[in-house]
Design an enzyme around this catalytic site. Sequence first.
Site, short mmCIF file in Angstrom:
data_model
loop_
_atom_site.label_atom_id
_atom_site.label_comp_id
_atom_site.label_asym_id
_atom_site.label_seq_id
_atom_site.Cartn_x
_atom_site.Cartn_y
_atom_site.Cartn_z
N HIS A 110 0.87 -1.18 0.00
CA HIS A 110 0.00 0.00 0.00
C HIS A 110 0.90 1.23 0.00
O HIS A 110 1.54 1.53 1.01
CB HIS A 110 -0.92 -0.01 1.21
CG HIS A 110 -1.89 -1.16 1.23
ND1 HIS A 110 -2.16 -1.89 2.36
CD2 HIS A 110 -2.61 -1.72 0.22
CE1 HIS A 110 -3.04 -2.84 2.07
NE2 HIS A 110 -3.32 -2.76 0.77
N CYS A 134 3.18 12.23 3.37
CA CYS A 134 2.01 11.72 4.09
C CYS A 134 2.41 10.72 5.15
O CYS A 134 1.83 10.68 6.24
CB CYS A 134 1.02 11.10 3.10
SG CYS A 134 0.13 12.31 2.10
N HIS A 170 -0.42 3.92 53.21
CA HIS A 170 -1.61 3.68 54.03
C HIS A 170 -1.41 2.48 54.96
O HIS A 170 -2.36 1.79 55.31
CB HIS A 170 -2.85 3.49 53.16
CG HIS A 170 -2.72 2.39 52.13
ND1 HIS A 170 -2.78 1.07 52.44
CD2 HIS A 170 -2.54 2.47 50.79
CE1 HIS A 170 -2.64 0.35 51.35
NE2 HIS A 170 -2.49 1.17 50.32
N CYS A 217 -4.58 -2.68 50.83
CA CYS A 217 -5.09 -1.85 49.73
C CYS A 217 -6.60 -2.02 49.57
O CYS A 217 -7.33 -1.03 49.41
CB CYS A 217 -4.38 -2.21 48.42
SG CYS A 217 -2.62 -1.80 48.40
N CYS A 245 -2.17 19.27 68.45
CA CYS A 245 -2.44 18.59 69.72
C CYS A 245 -3.94 18.53 69.99
O CYS A 245 -4.69 19.44 69.65
CB CYS A 245 -1.72 19.33 70.83
SG CYS A 245 -2.08 18.72 72.48
#
Length: 539
Positions: free
Chosen positions: A179, A185, A293, A298, A338
């Site tokens: 092609h 292009c 965390h 999780c 505090c």
Amino acid sequence: MSDSYDDDEYMEEEEEDLFEDEVMSDDDAAMDNEEGDYPVIPDKDKPKSYDVESKSLSVDDVQKDMRSQVEYVVSVFGLEPDTARMLLRDYGWNRERMTEQYMEDPSKVLIKAGIEPDATSPRSPIRSTSSQPPKESSFSFRRSTRKNPVPDPVTESKFMCPICCDDEPPSTLALACNHRFCSDCWSQYLEGKVRDEGECVVRCMKDGCSLLVPDSFIKEHSSAKTYDRFEELVLRHYVSHIAHLKFCPAPGCTDTVSCTAAATKSALDTVVPSVSCAHGHKFCFGCSIDADHRPVLCKVAKLWVKKCQDDSETANWIKTNTKECSKCQSTIEKNGGCNHMTCKKCKHEFCWVCMGPWSDHGTQWYSCNRYDDKAAIEARDAQSKSRISLERYLHYYNRWANHEQSAKLSAELYVKTEKKMEEMQLTTDLTWIEVQFAKKAVEEVLRCRATLKWTYAMAYYLDKSNEKELFEDNQRDLEKAVEDLSELLESPIEAETIPELRANMTNKTVYVQKRNEIMLEDTAQGFREGRWTWNVDLP
């Protein structure tokens, strides 16, 4: 406002004796000055049992690892590097699965990946025509070997580019699918796909054609910036498909972290993968909920955050910064980290968390961290149970949000603490290094408030048991120690009391760190042993 107070006892007598032994027994944990020996805070960089093993990788390290994968496929099957890279990308860099299926049916694997089966032999250039001799491509495509090859349309008739309709292009290019389009292009197409759309898998411009554009073609027929972007996209594609690799999420950071301990979903049932890159950016390898965390898993952290978002109106009510004095009903604003509050109007001292008298927190066991579920047991009708359920949630959320707010307020202590350190340096013979104890205390308070915040999320989902009782005991001890150190940080600086302040703050900082380690170690050990039970079905 938060005022200082004179606590009769920092710990129970037995705890104090034990603590002094622990602090002063380490030969490396002492520094001398005229007032005596003060313990040095242990090295935070030393790996703990609750830490996960990880390694920070630079861009060069990841590229080297990716090249080794390609070289392996090249050496085993004798393929061109371009073909090997395209095959591995098609299989999500799963080398084992790609190798197994390629050995069974090479043509099927190549066609599935969008590669011409005949395009894997060496030394067969891309078809191109121009007024000048064509550039030779490093990618291997074979010219037609049929006895009666199809005539090249450029040589047989006048060519018009199907994209721009230029009937006199300076040069044309075509992949193995034949092609053909003009070179301008092709360049614009590659730039749009790579730089605008962020694609690292680019196919032929012809509609319906699934043939892949080889990497060497992109390199030869696009700008240097476009190809650099393409290589970056390939690298990102590689990292995103390798389970034990993740990019550091910090803005501008190009490091990648390798963590094999959290490479599978099942691994996240027993570890909380808090990792750091080489630049010190900390993040959770398993999720994007929070940078660290710990001690909560999780999946539990996700449940908690989702619940807080669902109950947003309640959360907004809880997060207010003012409360009424339980004695005179005056409105009081919390302006420090505090939790020991003093009403300016009636001088009543109370706890910001549970609103109880502060005297109970000094002479009795610190217990405002524990939820009293007697009312829940006695509730009978649906309305009462609904109310109790809401009260239970508010109990834990109030404490979770309080530590989050206190951490933000404590962060402002960095500026205040630096001024205090300068003041201590000017009014005493202490050097700048010797006054660093105040800064270390602030850092430890912030670290422990992050731990305490997430312990309440975990406690909310823990099933009632003896294990939860022990968990809340550790939580209570850590919280009491953090509040003592936080209040000490907000106390005024007086020249004659600086030596005593230094000793007390250093000792309490070490004690807080030890309580935090006990909390994290016990929780991590519980995950490994499977002794935590939950009141909900975890996903």
